[in-house]
Motif scaffolding. Structure first.
Motif, PDB file in Angstrom:
ATOM      1  N   SER A 161      -1.378   3.957  14.335  1.00 56.63           N
ATOM      2  CA  SER A 161      -0.832   2.743  14.935  1.00 56.63           C
ATOM      3  C   SER A 161      -1.950   1.805  15.361  1.00 56.63           C
ATOM      4  CB  SER A 161       0.092   3.091  16.097  1.00 56.63           C
ATOM      5  OG  SER A 161      -0.648   3.734  17.105  1.00 56.63           O
ATOM      6  N   LEU A 162      -3.050   2.386  15.801  1.00 57.51           N
ATOM      7  CA  LEU A 162      -4.176   1.538  16.174  1.00 57.51           C
ATOM      8  C   LEU A 162      -4.659   0.721  14.989  1.00 57.51           C
ATOM      9  CD1 LEU A 162      -6.410   3.795  18.447  1.00 57.51           C
ATOM     10  CD2 LEU A 162      -5.403   1.576  19.038  1.00 57.51           C
ATOM     11  N   LEU A 163      -4.836   1.452  13.931  1.00 60.46           N
ATOM     12  CA  LEU A 163      -5.352   0.825  12.731  1.00 60.46           C
ATOM     13  C   LEU A 163      -4.373  -0.208  12.186  1.00 60.46           C
ATOM     14  CD1 LEU A 163      -7.988   1.379  11.334  1.00 60.46           C
ATOM     15  CD2 LEU A 163      -6.800   2.859   9.735  1.00 60.46           C
ATOM     16  N   LYS A 164      -3.099   0.166  12.245  1.00 62.77           N
ATOM     17  CA  LYS A 164      -2.058  -0.702  11.706  1.00 62.77           C
ATOM     18  C   LYS A 164      -2.058  -2.024  12.450  1.00 62.77           C
ATOM     19  CE  LYS A 164       2.216   0.875  11.739  1.00 62.77           C
ATOM     20  NZ  LYS A 164       3.191   1.947  11.462  1.00 62.77           N
ATOM     21  N   ASN A 165      -2.175  -1.926  13.759  1.00 66.21           N
ATOM     22  CA  ASN A 165      -2.145  -3.150  14.550  1.00 66.21           C
ATOM     23  C   ASN A 165      -3.308  -4.057  14.223  1.00 66.21           C
ATOM     24  OD1 ASN A 165       0.220  -2.643  15.847  1.00 66.21           O
ATOM     25  ND2 ASN A 165      -0.769  -1.399  17.442  1.00 66.21           N
ATOM     26  N   ARG A 166      -4.445  -3.420  13.977  1.00 74.23           N
ATOM     27  CA  ARG A 166      -5.602  -4.240  13.657  1.00 74.23           C
ATOM     28  C   ARG A 166      -5.359  -5.003  12.357  1.00 74.23           C
ATOM     29  NH1 ARG A 166     -10.579  -1.019  12.358  1.00 74.23           N
ATOM     30  NH2 ARG A 166     -10.592  -2.132  10.384  1.00 74.23           N
ATOM     31  N   PHE A 167      -4.849  -4.257  11.373  1.00 77.60           N
ATOM     32  CA  PHE A 167      -4.578  -4.906  10.095  1.00 77.60           C
ATOM     33  C   PHE A 167      -3.511  -5.975  10.223  1.00 77.60           C
ATOM     34  CE2 PHE A 167      -6.472  -1.136   7.992  1.00 77.60           C
ATOM     35  CZ  PHE A 167      -7.381  -1.835   7.222  1.00 77.60           C
ATOM     36  N   LYS A 168      -2.511  -5.669  11.035  1.00 78.83           N
ATOM     37  CA  LYS A 168      -1.403  -6.614  11.192  1.00 78.83           C
ATOM     38  C   LYS A 168      -1.887  -7.934  11.733  1.00 78.83           C
ATOM     39  CE  LYS A 168       3.035  -4.411  11.538  1.00 78.83           C
ATOM     40  NZ  LYS A 168       3.881  -3.620  12.423  1.00 78.83           N
ATOM     41  N   LEU A 169      -2.771  -7.815  12.674  1.00 84.13           N
ATOM     42  CA  LEU A 169      -3.336  -9.017  13.277  1.00 84.13           C
ATOM     43  C   LEU A 169      -4.035  -9.834  12.208  1.00 84.13           C
ATOM     44  CD1 LEU A 169      -3.624 -10.317  16.076  1.00 84.13           C
ATOM     45  CD2 LEU A 169      -5.913  -9.303  16.173  1.00 84.13           C
ATOM     46  N   ASN A 170      -4.823  -9.128  11.437  1.00 87.83           N
ATOM     47  CA  ASN A 170      -5.523  -9.804  10.344  1.00 87.83           C
ATOM     48  C   ASN A 170      -4.556 -10.491   9.411  1.00 87.83           C
ATOM     49  OD1 ASN A 170      -8.114  -9.290  10.991  1.00 87.83           O
ATOM     50  ND2 ASN A 170      -8.260  -7.401   9.795  1.00 87.83           N
ATOM     51  N   GLN A 171      -3.504  -9.763   9.104  1.00 85.98           N
ATOM     52  CA  GLN A 171      -2.549 -10.280   8.151  1.00 85.98           C
ATOM     53  C   GLN A 171      -1.862 -11.525   8.696  1.00 85.98           C
ATOM     54  OE1 GLN A 171       0.752  -7.678   6.925  1.00 85.98           O
ATOM     55  NE2 GLN A 171      -0.459  -7.484   5.075  1.00 85.98           N
ATOM     56  N   THR A 172      -1.485 -11.444   9.930  1.00 86.20           N
ATOM     57  CA  THR A 172      -0.823 -12.578  10.551  1.00 86.20           C
ATOM     58  C   THR A 172      -1.740 -13.792  10.526  1.00 86.20           C
ATOM     59  OG1 THR A 172       0.024 -10.928  12.046  1.00 86.20           O
ATOM     60  CG2 THR A 172       0.559 -13.200  12.541  1.00 86.20           C
ATOM     61  N   MET A 173      -2.958 -13.545  10.885  1.00 90.40           N
ATOM     62  CA  MET A 173      -3.934 -14.630  10.865  1.00 90.40           C
ATOM     63  C   MET A 173      -4.003 -15.236   9.480  1.00 90.40           C
ATOM     64  SD  MET A 173      -5.718 -14.697  13.833  1.00 90.40           S
ATOM     65  CE  MET A 173      -7.486 -14.901  13.647  1.00 90.40           C
ATOM     66  N   ARG A 174      -4.078 -14.364   8.524  1.00 84.94           N
ATOM     67  CA  ARG A 174      -4.257 -14.811   7.154  1.00 84.94           C
ATOM     68  C   ARG A 174      -3.041 -15.602   6.678  1.00 84.94           C
ATOM     69  NH1 ARG A 174      -7.531 -12.951   3.175  1.00 84.94           N
ATOM     70  NH2 ARG A 174      -8.173 -11.157   4.389  1.00 84.94           N
ATOM     71  N   LEU A 175      -1.867 -15.060   6.991  1.00 85.18           N
ATOM     72  CA  LEU A 175      -0.669 -15.664   6.436  1.00 85.18           C
ATOM     73  C   LEU A 175      -0.279 -16.960   7.131  1.00 85.18           C
ATOM     74  CD1 LEU A 175       1.517 -12.515   5.872  1.00 85.18           C
ATOM     75  CD2 LEU A 175       0.394 -13.909   4.157  1.00 85.18           C
ATOM     76  N   TYR A 176      -0.365 -16.942   8.457  1.00 88.17           N
ATOM     77  CA  TYR A 176       0.195 -18.096   9.165  1.00 88.17           C
ATOM     78  C   TYR A 176      -0.816 -19.139   9.534  1.00 88.17           C
ATOM     79  CZ  TYR A 176       4.280 -15.132   9.470  1.00 88.17           C
ATOM     80  OH  TYR A 176       5.341 -14.357   9.166  1.00 88.17           O
ATOM     81  N   LEU A 177      -2.009 -18.701   9.711  1.00 89.30           N
ATOM     82  CA  LEU A 177      -2.968 -19.659  10.250  1.00 89.30           C
ATOM     83  C   LEU A 177      -3.921 -20.229   9.219  1.00 89.30           C
ATOM     84  CD1 LEU A 177      -3.661 -17.827  13.590  1.00 89.30           C
ATOM     85  CD2 LEU A 177      -2.108 -19.736  13.144  1.00 89.30           C
ATOM     86  N   PHE A 178      -4.319 -19.382   8.301  1.00 86.62           N
ATOM     87  CA  PHE A 178      -5.304 -19.893   7.348  1.00 86.62           C
ATOM     88  C   PHE A 178      -4.751 -19.831   5.940  1.00 86.62           C
ATOM     89  CE2 PHE A 178      -7.681 -17.902  10.821  1.00 86.62           C
ATOM     90  CZ  PHE A 178      -8.301 -19.031  11.319  1.00 86.62           C
ATOM     91  N   PRO A 179      -4.990 -20.864   5.242  1.00 87.73           N
ATOM     92  CA  PRO A 179      -4.587 -20.803   3.830  1.00 87.73           C
ATOM     93  C   PRO A 179      -5.541 -19.859   3.108  1.00 87.73           C
ATOM     94  CG  PRO A 179      -5.798 -22.808   4.228  1.00 87.73           C
ATOM     95  CD  PRO A 179      -5.686 -22.111   5.548  1.00 87.73           C
ATOM     96  N   PRO A 180      -5.102 -19.295   2.007  1.00 93.58           N
ATOM     97  CA  PRO A 180      -5.983 -18.390   1.259  1.00 93.58           C
ATOM     98  C   PRO A 180      -7.271 -19.096   0.858  1.00 93.58           C
ATOM     99  CG  PRO A 180      -3.777 -18.417   0.331  1.00 93.58           C
ATOM    100  CD  PRO A 180      -3.842 -19.510   1.340  1.00 93.58           C
ATOM    101  N   VAL A 181      -8.305 -18.362   0.863  1.00 95.72           N
ATOM    102  CA  VAL A 181      -9.586 -18.934   0.477  1.00 95.72           C
ATOM    103  C   VAL A 181      -9.595 -19.084  -1.039  1.00 95.72           C
ATOM    104  CG1 VAL A 181     -12.060 -18.682   0.651  1.00 95.72           C
ATOM    105  CG2 VAL A 181     -10.567 -17.659   2.363  1.00 95.72           C
ATOM    106  N   PHE A 182      -9.857 -20.261  -1.507  1.00 97.89           N
ATOM    107  CA  PHE A 182      -9.746 -20.479  -2.938  1.00 97.89           C
ATOM    108  C   PHE A 182     -10.976 -20.094  -3.719  1.00 97.89           C
ATOM    109  CE2 PHE A 182      -5.725 -22.020  -2.270  1.00 97.89           C
ATOM    110  CZ  PHE A 182      -5.115 -22.201  -3.495  1.00 97.89           C
ATOM    111  N   SER A 183     -12.082 -20.573  -3.249  1.00 95.18           N
ATOM    112  CA  SER A 183     -13.258 -20.202  -4.028  1.00 95.18           C
ATOM    113  C   SER A 183     -14.313 -19.645  -3.109  1.00 95.18           C
ATOM    114  CB  SER A 183     -13.818 -21.413  -4.765  1.00 95.18           C
ATOM    115  OG  SER A 183     -14.247 -22.365  -3.853  1.00 95.18           O
TER     116      SER A 183
END
Ligand code: ZN
Ligand code: ZN
Length: 1772
Positions: free
Chosen positions: A1338-1360
């Protein structure tokens, strides 16, 4: 390259060049060398145009000259003893040499043997690789010696001796200087040489000087050279003082050195000194002739460069059918320079010494040179027999006379081996020892019995040399085995040498066993001579030979005429056929002999191989013959053939007597007595010659015919008198019958007085006359076949006098003996003698228990026919079954059933002994003895080698290259490997090889491209006609006049053995080279299938899975490492092709015509309506909409909201269609070949890459076991040989991770739960710890989840972003593994772990965004997990981002990628279904359908179909539903699995249940269920569940209670898991629920309280579970509420609550656009309110009758669904 069109012109050119050479170094060599004795002023002097000395000759001369020392070239015709002063340099590479006499001659030494073993153990290519290492090493030193003006006298694998001769130009002082300088350079530059097996090769050097005598020995046929003198002995002593890396000089040498010229360290003995370096007074000996720059370059090249077979032969490509020649470039001005280093070579060419040089070189080499073959062609690994002869010259003979003795010995040996397949390779002398090395079986000198010949030659040499009075002692040794043969050394100075343990062994034997002819076990076995000719020798350790095996003295036992008529106590095995034939012939001859007109056959010749058992058969025949008939037997010997009428004399032995044994007068008397009273005494003289008698000659004949006529007449009379009764005459070895006897024998046969039985070998040649006679129809010849394997165990037991043998021994005998009993006997003898076999007495039952093979009784004792039959009867054995594996089984039966109930028969006594407890003799193999050490007989090899040797060098090269490619290979590939463009030459070679039945056609189909797979299994030897069946072959213009088969495009070896033998001739270096080329060919030339446009593959081996199209638009990758083996160019070509393909697949009309029925054509029509609305109507929408979705701006959340409902977000990938693709098959073949070639080339790392790719292809082809097999092999490789190659441990770890991942994947496919451990192992190797504890997770999952949320909602995918390719590969591999792990967890319902794996997998995949497939799969698993775990927002966001990513893929989408897209889309569709977004889900399902089909993935299709169908059903699109089912029928046919069939019928039944319409009649469904519905275990069990539940429900609804009971148990048996249950099962649950309530209602009506309560309990529990499931599967809700209403109604009669629930149901259904439910809810409402007519109430039941069926397509409007009315209890 010059065009030699005009003969004169060519001569001019040649001349010009030659004269240039002379001009250039004319004065040069004179300065340094003694003036040659050969007259330089030949008549065809410079400028003469009559010269016939062609450029070929010149090239040939140079090569010949490179094989002899300068000393020969300069004085080639001088056989006198030349004495001169000189300085010698001796070098020894191994470093541990003792001063024994044999040392120098030995091509290999103890140190060398050590190296050999090291190379063998390390798997680095064995001795042949070592040879190459040494070759390079010694070659470099030779170069150094040549550049110091030294003359390399001789050298072998690891030692050399060079001479600096004192001349007018070179003083002794200079000579010594040169030698020491050269030594210093060598030690400094090459003193130590690191080989690739942690072995440092070192050299020790010795220098000696003094007076030497050099002399040629031999004659005009063959010559050699010898040298003697003090320095020879001195240098051995000096060398003995030296250690590796040192230079030791003798005292005499020291005298020629001034003080401080060199740093010298005098050794304790005061005589020798070590040279440590140059001193202050050193003077530079540099000369003008030295071209330092050149020699340096050459040096470097020779050390590093490998002597490549092809680099030297690449000229072939320029060779145009014989008009040019390989020697051309050797005389071009540029390359001429290369000879400057050794002017003697040029001199030889200039003096045209070609003919003179030939006699110094062994015939196979000369032949090769004559055929203009590069010398490298001679390099091969070959089975040979080695003969070493060593003799000690008498002490009385002085050194000078010693040379004369040596000359005599040399000529003697040459004469002995001449015409007997032997070549005298070396002669060497040291002190009083004289040694000769003779090789048998070299190219063109191959003989099946070379070991026998070698033994006989050895004996002859031994006897002849022994008889010389100057010789005190002789020893000869013969060994047989495989050797490295080839020209060894430097282009300018090389020697033909054989290297191998076999050679060492012979040399050791010769020294260890003096005064006899000895041989090793292999020679004994191969010789096929009887064991009595060999005497076992006491064991003596042989230096450097670990396991010498038994050693024998060879002493040929003379044969006599008397056939020792001994009869074996054992029965003869496996010769029934011959015995029967004999008995038949004899019987007929016997009975018909008196009748005039009857034709009989009265001579039987048994022909057989050496030791095939001919004599034994003869004895057996005679033993079994009618005792009434008198028998006369005798054996012939070679001498008998030389005596006229010898055989006839022997035939009349007992009547007349033979010359030599009886006196002439006694014979005369006997003849006279026999013929008395016949008045023919005057004619007796014609018999004079026949019986060696001297009757007075009374007549003279005018012609020979008259004389012959009289002879026949007299002979007839005599024969009739002598053979007054019918005789049997048996002749052993009838090949020795003389011609005259043959003549009279015919007469005798015509008289029908006797029956002649004869044996004959297959090896000896018969005279023409004898062959003529053998055609006589009175003579029957039978060939003896190998003894059947079934009898081998019997033979072994007979020979050893035992009753049982270990199975390993039986197997070895069966495999290796070729059914030759003589071989078996010899083999057993050697086994016993070398202590490999012991005989022990054990209990029969014990023998049986430990698996000893015991032959049946009739093989061990002579039983009568009846007894044998009885015995077999007891053993329940009806026939002589040839199946040896059955033997043991039968034996068991025998042991068990052996009864003692046959008291009348003798055999019964024996049976008594066969009791379990009786003791028997059995042999055992000693544990440490390895049977594999015994090299098998190579009968076929010899025949093949003889054929091979008879071919031209080009044909041989062609075959060698072919052998590398395998049994079947395309011509194109062959040409690539040969690097040949000589089309006609190749065609001619192929033509010849077809005609001699070496190659045949493998039936290529060049219209379709490549091989016709169907014909692959045809046995090439079924049809021996020479032809080519290739289709669509393009024949080159230059070959148009040749037969078609000369141009055959797909070739095969008729026999694999031929291929193997040829392959074994290749040295490891050659193998590596050819395999390397094959690899390049496969990588470069493998094309896609036709459906894919036959372009190149864009995905390639070795980590090339990074996706440029996805990653970076800027070409940042070009600067980095290039993974690609395919050029950018070819990629472009492919892109072009694919666009053509794209257009093709979009033209719908074109498709209908060209594509098969099951193509997308139909689907297109089915879906056309939807396609136009939901997706783009033409072309890939990428081009249109890319811009829309790829905007780089905007924050995540905005993007999601903007796009989540946009149907056009879904890219359809419609340009890519792999539905007809056969690329996986092509790749499968390609990779399996590639792996083989990588193995052959020893490219361990490449094997790894190829294996990884191959395993993907295997999985693609659903061949998981094969994948596991190759992966396991690769893993082994990684643990073993590869470990040494990859130095970085982390790299090994990563490879292991990958292999474990793939192994896990294959195991998961096979539903093996072990897969989990493999994935975990893989992750460990990747350095990742996947937490097994909940907290860690669960610890690890939460860390990844945070990353994912950041990635999905806050930053657009890095293009190049520019990425590290290693990192990218790593991330992708980890992601792949985690994805698979997630799949594993999901399948086990371990959602918590699955979620972590999915999150992790996706995060790794998007970390570098470099692999489209990995990204798709990452998103797919994450979306699925998010849906199941009810994270709707996340899920929607993921969908949007995943779909956007799809648009970013710009390069071609490969089929695996397409499959990943299908999985992604399918998971999106599933997620939408779970959210009950019906339309959006279906909008996703259609592309899934299309893409899965295009990616050839029935599994995904199957997954998608039920939901798509269900979706249409809920939307009341009945026609569409029917179409989908029809479409599904195509799948049914395609898949071997029954899943589709089951689903199809389940869906048919469902339609009927829900609407009353049918696709397939209910009867048919029933039929299916009954016949095959439940027989097989299927891939997808959910369909089965659905089918059972629906079937049960159908019966329930129809109130067929009995039928329902049948299904009840299975229908109730399925359990819905708490979390993440498969949606299919949830829907099935709804049907089960409905059925249960109806069932309960019925039971309530029946007042069956128990049953109704049970049903109630089930209903409650099911409600509970479905309720929970509806949390994440909203789709269930409408039906759930509907059924809940029904339940409340039925159970509690609670109208109010029921209708409340019904309202709720209606609301949800409307929200979900669930039209079907809405209609049924309305129906229920009306029904329960009694507002419908009885007709309508029971209309569904009515439509269950066959006559009332409505086909789905009969539906006009959707108003008229036939709905079922849920029945209420009666009490209502
Ligand atoms: Zn062909
Ligand atoms: Zn293809």
């Amino acid at each position: 390259m010059m065009e030699p069109t005009d003969e004169n012109k060519v001569d001019d050119v040649v001349w010009q060049m030659t004269s240039d050479i002379i001009k250039e170094d004319d004065s040069e060599w004179k300065k340094r060398r003694a003036v040659p004795l050969v007259d330089l002023k030949d008549s065809n002097g410079p400028g003469s145009k009559t010269s016939y000395f062609t450029m070929y000759d010149e090239g040939h001369t140079r090569i010949l000259a490179s094989l002899v020392p300068d000393e020969i070239i300069y004085n080639i015709g001088d056989y006198s003893k030349r004495d001169f002063d000189g300085c010698l340099l001796f070098g020894d590479v191994s470093g541990k040499v003792e001063a024994t006499s044999a040392n120098f001659l030995l091509p290999s030494l103890p140190g060398f043997t050590d190296l050999c073993e090291k190379y063998n153990k390390s798997g680095k290519g064995g001795p042949s690789r070592l040879t190459q290492v040494l070759n390079n090493y010694i070659g470099a030193m030779v170069q150094e010696i040549l550049s110091h003006g030294g003359d390399v006298l001789k050298f072998s694998g690891d030692a050399f001796i060079a001479l600096w001769k004192v001349t007018d130009q070179l003083s002794m002082r200079d000579a010594v200087h040169e030698a020491i300088d050269c030594s210093l350079v060598i030690q400094k530059t090459y003193g130590t040489y690191q080989t690739d097996v942690d072995v440092v090769v070192r050299v020790k050097l010795a220098v000696a000087s003094g007076h030497l005598v050099f002399s040629l020995v031999g004659n005009e046929e063959s010559s050699h050279y010898l040298m003697t003198g003090d320095p020879i002995y001195a240098i051995k002593a000096a060398e003995h003082k030296a250690s590796a890396g040192e230079i030791v000089i003798t005292a005499r040498v020291s005298r020629h050195i001034s003080a401080n010229e060199y740093l010298i360290n005098v050794l304790p003995d005061g005589l020798h000194a070590k040279v440590l370096g140059v001193g202050p007074n050193w003077r530079n000996m540099q000369r003008q002739y030295e071209d330092k720059e050149y020699s340096q370059g050459q040096l470097g090249k020779d050390l590093d460069g490998q002597t490549s077979l092809l680099s030297d032969t690449s000229i072939i490509s320029n060779m145009d059918d014989g008009t040019g020649g390989p020697m051309e470039d050797e005389i071009s001005p540029i390359t001429t320079d290369q000879y400057a280093l050794r002017p003697a070579v040029n001199l030889a060419a200039r003096l045209r010494l070609k003919e003179e040089l030939r006699r110094f070189i062994i015939a196979p080499v000369v032949r090769g040179i004559d055929a203009s073959e590069p010398l490298e062609y001679l390099t091969e690994i070959r089975q040979v027999a080695i003969l070493f002869v060593n003799c000690k010259v008498s002490a009385l003979v002085g050194p000078m006379e010693g040379i004369d003795v040596a000359d005599n010995v040399y000529v003697t040996v040459c004469n002995a081996v001449k015409d007997r397949y032997g070549c005298v390779n070396k002669i060497s002398n040291f002190d009083k020892d004289l040694m000769l090395l003779i090789i048998f079986g070299l190219r063109g000198f191959k003989h099946e019995l070379e070991s026998q010949i070698a033994l006989k030659c050895a004996t002859e040499c031994f006897e002849k040399i022994k008889s010389l009075k100057e010789i005190d002692e002789v020893a000869a040794a013969v060994t047989s085995g495989r050797c490295y043969c080839g020209a060894f050394g430097h282009t300018l100075r090389r020697e033909y040498t054989v290297i191998g343990l076999v050679v060492n062994k012979a040399a050791r034997l010769m020294v260890a066993y003096p005064n006899k002819v000895t041989c090793d076990r292999e020679t004994f076995l191969y010789s096929k001579l009887e064991a009595r000719n060999f005497i076992l020798q006491e064991y003596k350790p042989l230096k450097g030979i670990v396991q010498p095996g038994p050693i024998y003295e060879f002493k040929e036992v003379e044969r006599t005429h008397d056939l020792g008529f001994s009869i074996s106590p054992f029965p003869l095995l496996g010769r029934e056929q011959e015995l029967n034939l004999y008995n038949t012939l004899l019987k007929r001859a016997c009975t018909l002999s008196q009748q005039e007109n009857k034709k009989i056959c009265n001579m039987l010749i048994v022909r057989g191989d050496f030791r095939q058992g001919k004599t034994r058969l003869l004895e057996e025949i005679l033993y079994s013959s009618d005792p009434q008939i008198p028998i006369h037997t005798f054996t012939l010997t070679a001498a008998d053939r030389e005596v006229s009428f010898r055989t006839v004399q022997l035939m009349f032995l007992q009547f007349i007597g033979v010359p030599g044994k009886t006196s002439r007068s006694s014979r005369e008397r006997k003849i006279k007595v026999r013929l008395q009273n016949r008045d023919i005494d005057d004619d007796l003289f014609v018999l004079n010659k026949v019986y060696d008698v001297r009757f007075p000659v009374t007549k003279k004949f005018d012609t020979e015919e008259q004389k012959l006529e009289l002879l026949y007449k007299m002979f007839t009379i005599l024969s009739k008198v002598c053979f007054s009764m019918f005789w049997i005459v048996a002749i052993d070895d009838a090949d020795y019958i003389d011609d005259e006897s043959w003549m009279l024998l015919q007469v005798l046969l015509d008289l029908k007085l006797i029956f002649v039985l004869a044996t004959m070998g297959t090896q000896r040649e018969l005279t023409t006359y004898a062959l003529q006679v053998l055609k006589n129809e009175k003579i029957k010849i039978i060939e003896m076949k190998p003894i059947d394997k079934w009898f081998h165990v019997g033979l072994v037991c007979q020979m050893l006098g035992i009753e049982g043998v270990p199975p390993e021994l039986e197997k070895t005998v069966q495999i290796r003996s070729n059914g030759n009993p003589g071989w078996i006997e010899s083999f057993l003898v050697t086994l016993m003698q070398s202590g490999g076999l012991t005989v022990r007495e054990i209990k029969r039952i014990h023998a049986y228990n430990i698996g000893v093979v015991m032959p049946p009784l009739y093989m061990l004792m002579r039983l009568s026919k009846e007894e044998t039959e009885l015995w077999m009867d007891i053993m329940e054995e009806c026939t002589y079954s040839k199946k040896d594996e059955e033997a043991s089984k039968r034996w068991k039966i025998f042991v068990d059933s052996c009864r003692e109930s046959y008291p009348d028969l003798t055999v019964a006594k024996t049976f008594q002994q066969l009791k379990k407890d009786s003791m028997i003799m059995v042999c055992f193999l000693n544990a440490e003895f390895k049977l594999e050490d015994v090299v098998p007989e190579q009968h076929m090899d010899v025949v093949i080698l003889q054929t091979f040797d008879s071919l031209t060098s080009y044909e041989q090269l062609l075959l060698k290259c072919s052998a590398v490619l395998g049994d079947v290979f395309p011509r194109d590939m062959l040409l690539y490997i040969m690097s040949s463009t000589a089309t006609r030459l190749t065609a001619l070679a192929v033509k010849k090889l077809f005609e001699i039945q070496v190659l045949s056609c493998a039936r290529g189909n060049f219209l379709e491209g490549g091989l016709n797979f169907k014909d692959r299994l045809v046995d090439p030897n079924d049809d021996l006609t020479v032809k080519c069946d290739c289709i669509g072959l393009i024949i080159e213009d230059s070959c148009i006049d040749l037969p078609k088969y000369a141009s055959c495009g797909y070739l095969r070896f008729r026999s694999s053995e031929f291929r193997e033998t040829t392959y074994n001739l290749l040295t490891d270096n050659q193998k590596r080279e050819f395999h390397g080329k094959a690899i390049r060919y496969l990588e470069k030339e493998t094309r896609r299938c036709r459906a894919c446009g036959s372009g190149y593959f864009s995905r390639y081996m070795g980590g090339g899975r990074l996706d440029d199209g996805l990653r970076n638009k800027q070409k940042s990758s070009t600067s980095g490492r290039k993974y690609s083996i395919i050029s950018q160019e070819s990629m472009d070509t492919h892109t072009d092709k694919s666009s053509i393909l794209g257009q093709f697949s979009f033209s719908t009309t074109a498709k209908k015509d060209t594509m098969p029925k099951n193509s997308m054509a139909l689907r297109e029509t089915v879906l056309s309506g939807h396609r136009s609305s939901s997706t783009e109507s033409g072309g890939d929408n990428f081009s249109v909409s890319a811009g829309t979705f790829l905007f780089p701006s905007g924050l995540g959340l905005t993007t999601i909201n903007k796009l989540k409902d946009n149907y056009n977000l879904t890219r359809t990938f419609s340009t890519f269609d792999y539905s007809l693709c056969t690329c996986p098959l092509i790749l499968s073949t390609m990779y399996s070949q590639l792996i083989e070639h990588c193995k052959g080339a020893g490219l361990v790392e490449k094997i790894m890459d190829a294996t990884i790719e191959y395993s993907y292809v295997c999985m693609e082809n659903k061949n998981a076991p094969q994948a596991i097999k190759v992966l396991d092999e690769a893993l082994e490789l990684l643990e073993g040989p590869m470990k040494d190659q990859i130095e970085l441990e982390w790299m090994v770890s990563l490879k292991r991770g990958k292999l474990f991942t793939l192994l896990g994947r294959a195991r998961m496919y096979l539903k093996d739960d072990e897969a989990y451990n493999f994935f975990m192992d893989a992750l460990r190797h990747y350095g990742i710890h996947f937490p097994t504890s909940n907290i860690g997770r669960s610890l690890l999952k939460n860390r990844f989840k945070l990353n994912q949320t950041m990635r999905l909602y806050l930053f657009p995918p890095v293009f190049s972003k520019s990425i590290d390719e290693d990192l990218a590969e790593y991330c992708n591999n980890v992601s792949e593994c985690l994805y698979l792990l997630c799949k594993f967890f999901s399948s086990k319902g371990r959602w918590d772990e699955a979620e972590l794996a999915a999150i992790w997998s996706l995060s790794k995949a998007v970390e570098t965004e470099s692999d489209f497939e990995v990204i798709c799969l990452g998103y797919a698993s994450m979306i699925f997990i998010a849906a199941v775990t009810v994270q709707h927002n996340l899920c929607v966001a993921l969908e949007v981002f995943a779909l956007r990513t799809c648009h970013r893929k710009k390069t071609i989408v490969e089929s695996e990628e397409l499959k990943a897209v299908a999985i992604l889309y399918n998971n999106i569709a599933t997620a939408r279904f779970l959210r009950a977004e019906l339309d959006k889900a279906m909008q996703m399902s259609y592309p899934v359908w299309r893409i899965a089909n295009a990616a050839r993935s029935p599994e995904i299709l199957l997954g998608a179909f039920p939901f798509l169908a269900y979706g249409t059903l809920l939307r009341k699109q009945i026609v569409e539903y029917g179409n989908i089912l029809t479409e599904m029928l195509y799948l049914v046919d395609q898949d071997v699995d029954n899943s589709e069939k089951i689903w199809y019928h389940a869906l048919c039944l469902m339609l009927h249940l829900e609407t009353g319409f049918i696709v397939e009649s209910v009867e048919k469904c029933n039929q299916f269920i009954q016949t095959e519905g439940f027989e097989k275990t299927v891939r997808d069990p959910t369909g089965k569940t659905r089918l059972i539940v629906c079937k049960w429900l159908w019966e329930i609804r129809n109130e067929n209670w009995e039928a329902a009971t049948m299904w009840q148990e299975s229908a109730w048996d399925f359990n819905i898991v708490d979390k993440g249950e498969d949606m299919s099962n949830l829907i099935s649950g709804l049907y089960l629920l409905e059925g249960l309530i109806i069932y309960m209602v019925n039971k309530m009506d029946m007042k069956n309280l128990k049953a109704s309560n049970r049903a109630d309990a089930l209903i409650t529990s099911l409600f509970h579970k479905l309720d929970a499931a509806s949390n994440y599967c909203a789709l269930l809700k409408p039906r759930m509420w509907h059924l809940r209403a029904y339940y409340v109604m039925a159970k509690h009669n609670d109208y109010k609550t029921a209708f409340k629930h019904l309202k709720k149901a209606q609301k949800v259904a409307e929200k979900q656009h669930n039209d079907l439910e809405i209609e049924w809810i309305d129906h229920s409402e009306l029904a329960w309110n009694n507002k419908i007519t009885t007709d309508v109430l029971y209309s569904w039941q009515e439509h269950c009758e066959e006559e009332n069926y409505i086909q789905f397509n009969e539906l006009d409007s959707i108003e008229n669904l036939v709905l079922y009315s849920l029945p209420l209890p009666i009490y209502i």
